[in-house]
Scaffold this active site. Structure first.
Site, PDB file in Angstrom:
ATOM      1  N   LYS A  89       3.747  -0.896   5.255  1.00 45.10           N
ATOM      2  CA  LYS A  89       4.521   0.467   4.361  1.00 45.10           C
ATOM      3  C   LYS A  89       5.551   0.781   5.013  1.00 45.10           C
ATOM      4  O   LYS A  89       6.245   2.128   4.544  1.00 45.10           O
ATOM      5  CB  LYS A  89       2.721   1.380   4.330  1.00 45.10           C
ATOM      6  CG  LYS A  89       2.067   0.902   3.430  1.00 45.10           C
ATOM      7  CD  LYS A  89       0.963   2.010   2.873  1.00 45.10           C
ATOM      8  CE  LYS A  89      -0.013   1.798   1.551  1.00 45.10           C
ATOM      9  NZ  LYS A  89      -0.802   0.501   1.998  1.00 45.10           N
ATOM     10  N   GLU A 111       1.291  11.393  -1.231  1.00 44.33           N
ATOM     11  CA  GLU A 111      -0.330  11.347  -1.957  1.00 44.33           C
ATOM     12  C   GLU A 111      -1.142  10.408  -0.474  1.00 44.33           C
ATOM     13  O   GLU A 111      -0.074   9.261   0.077  1.00 44.33           O
ATOM     14  CB  GLU A 111      -0.673  11.333  -2.857  1.00 44.33           C
ATOM     15  CG  GLU A 111      -0.781   8.823  -3.102  1.00 44.33           C
ATOM     16  CD  GLU A 111       0.587   8.758  -3.234  1.00 44.33           C
ATOM     17  OE1 GLU A 111       1.937   9.786  -3.297  1.00 44.33           O
ATOM     18  OE2 GLU A 111       0.734   7.177  -2.842  1.00 44.33           O
ATOM     19  N   SER A 377      -0.258  -8.552   5.388  1.00 46.81           N
ATOM     20  CA  SER A 377       0.882  -6.857   4.832  1.00 46.81           C
ATOM     21  C   SER A 377       0.061  -5.570   6.440  1.00 46.81           C
ATOM     22  O   SER A 377       0.592  -4.255   6.233  1.00 46.81           O
ATOM     23  CB  SER A 377      -0.189  -6.510   4.124  1.00 46.81           C
ATOM     24  OG  SER A 377      -1.524  -6.822   4.309  1.00 46.81           O
TER      25      SER A 377
HETATM   26  C1  LIG Z   1      -1.544   0.011   1.210  1.00 52.46           C
HETATM   27  C2  LIG Z   1      -1.422  -1.253   2.155  1.00 52.46           C
HETATM   28  C3  LIG Z   1      -1.788  -2.727   1.141  1.00 52.46           C
HETATM   29  C4  LIG Z   1      -1.755  -1.686  -0.355  1.00 52.46           C
HETATM   30  O1  LIG Z   1      -0.582  -2.217  -0.957  1.00 52.46           O
HETATM   31  P1  LIG Z   1       0.385  -2.231  -1.773  1.00 52.46           P
HETATM   32  O2  LIG Z   1       1.435  -1.915  -2.302  1.00 52.46           O
HETATM   33  O3  LIG Z   1      -0.038  -3.737  -3.038  1.00 52.46           O
HETATM   34  O4  LIG Z   1       1.079  -3.203  -0.697  1.00 52.46           O
HETATM   35  C5  LIG Z   1      -1.428  -4.033   1.697  1.00 52.46           C
HETATM   36  N1  LIG Z   1      -1.696  -3.929   2.859  1.00 52.46           N
HETATM   37  C6  LIG Z   1      -1.533  -2.508   3.764  1.00 52.46           C
HETATM   38  C7  LIG Z   1      -2.291  -3.424   5.319  1.00 52.46           C
HETATM   39  C8  LIG Z   1      -1.720  -1.807   2.742  1.00 52.46           C
HETATM   40  O5  LIG Z   1      -2.217  -0.585   3.849  1.00 52.46           O
END
Ligand SMILES: *Cc1c(COP(=O)(O)O)cnc(C)c1O
Length: 397
Positions: A89, A111, A377
């Site tokens: 993010k 948000e 992610s």
């Molecule tokens: C917020 C988040 C997501 C989901 O958000 P996307 O916009 O779909 O990438 C996925 N993995 C993590 C670790 C997150 O913090």
């Protein structure tokens, strides 16, 4: 077929900017400015510097040997979990804060659901000395105390939202309301590839650093700059958009998106928006929406707080509709099992969201020569309570 956005702000039939009149000039200014600003050499240089020295990029592309042995494919993990603040993010919030500053904005709103995007926004506001207000549902505030405290320590004001179910959708509505009242000095940092045009494209471009790096790193590892498969989880879809970005129009590369099935797609406790959603408008964008027959938004459910958004980025709605991306729904149980498996095979505790991407290996068979790049992610620190609750009962933790 070109899977990028067209000049009107649509991916195929999806996207657009369905917004109230008061926001028109704001969104219009953003639309006309974002590409120009992003392409300025000084903007690029500052973005690249912060990516390297502040976020810690490039994030490694790690060949997961034991995971590969287990599933009989050549599996690489793109390690977004190693970024500052623990997920992908920050790539987007760094980009948007630089853009906001460039446009002369002094006040940032955001948000947040689980608090991850709130923390990433509060972080870059501290970095730039900007005022930061984060809207968060009261239910989420109670569930995510640590992230609330982090935002406060970073100097942000967390505003509790008491409407609706007091979760992400309600916090988003409240942020949009704030933006309507303060259009001149305020920039709204949206946390995923959702919202009115140009947000989905802007966020995808900031996150596209993920696939830009994968291209270079695969050459070092495999002697070619493309994989056979890319795998990522989708909540709103930003880490997946960044992972797919430079490969969307390359049909040698198959795209797999993992959405959250919750307790199962045949139950009403699910967040599988692409599988179950119907076309509609949510937060300014035409896309798939979890809704009732008469168009009321259905509250989604997933064990993972980052995946329970009732919409999906229009880029992914299009990739799925065109058959360009394969969409698999991964349940809570499958994701929890995949998280423990990765931890025990590779010594990496993944975020629950990322564990949904890992759940793909249990559903789909790959060949021994297939090069599979999966975006991890985020890291699992924030999910330890959930892991302890699940695996404590089973006597594993
Ligand atoms: C917020 C988040 C997501 C989901 O958000 P996307 O916009 O779909 O990438 C996925 N993995 C993590 C670790 C997150 O913090």
């Amino acid at each position: 077929m070109d899977y990028n956005i067209n000049k009107d702000g649509y991916y195929g039939e999806f996207g657009g900017a369905y917004i109230p009149e008061v926001l028109h000039s704001n969104v219009e200014k953003l639309r006309t400015a974002y590409l120009e600003i992003m392409n300025e050499p000084s903007f690029k240089a500052e973005f690249d510097n912060l990516m390297r020295d502040y976020v810690g990029r490039p994030s490694p592309l790690y060949f997961a040997r034991r995971l590969s042995d287990k599933y009989g494919a050549r599996i690489y993990l793109k390690r977004e979990d190693l970024n500052h603040t623990g997920a992908h993010k920050i790539n987007n919030t760094i980009g948007q804060i630089l853009l906001a500053r460039h446009m002369g904005k002094t006040r940032i709103i955001a948000e947040t659901g689980a608090g991850q995007h709130g923390v990433a926004s509060a972080t870059v506001c501290a970095l730039m000395g900007m005022k930061c207000i984060v809207y968060m549902g009261e239910t989420d505030i109670a569930r995510q105390k640590l992230n609330v405290r982090k935002m406060e320590m970073l100097g942000a004001e967390v505003r509790p939202v008491t409407s609706g179910n007091k979760t992400l959708k309600d916090a988003t509505n409240e942020a949009i309301r704030d933006w309507c009242c303060n259009p001149s000095d305020t920039h709204y940092i949206i946390g995923s590839v959702v919202g009115p045009h140009p947000y989905p494209d802007m966020v995808a471009r900031f996150q596209s650093i993920i696939s830009e790096e994968i291209k270079k790193q695969l050459v070092e590892h495999e002697g070619r700059d493309y994989p056979d498969y890319l795998v990522a989880c989708v909540g709103g879809g930003s880490n997946a958009a960044g992972t797919f970005y430079h490969y969307m129009n390359d049909d040698r590369v198959k795209l797999i998106a993992a959405e959250a099935a919750g307790l199962g797609v045949d139950t009403d406790m699910t967040a599988a928006t692409i599988k179950l959603g119907k076309r509609g408008i949510i937060h300014g964008s035409h896309t798939f929406v979890m809704q009732t027959e008469d168009g009321q938004i259905v509250e989604p459910y997933s064990v993972s707080a980052g995946l329970d958004y009732p919409g999906i980025g229009p880029l992914h709605a299009n990739l799925a509709s065109q058959g360009r991306a394969e969409v698999l729904a991964v349940t809570d149980d499958e994701a929890l099992a995949a998280a423990l498996e990765l931890t025990r095979l590779e010594g990496i505790i993944p975020a629950l969201e990322s564990a949904h991407a890992l759940g793909v290996f249990g559903q789909k068979k790959f060949g021994p020569d297939d090069v599979v790049v999966l975006t991890l992610s985020g890291r699992g620190d924030k999910d330890m309570d959930t892991y302890i609750e699940r695996y404590g009962k089973m006597g594993i933790l």
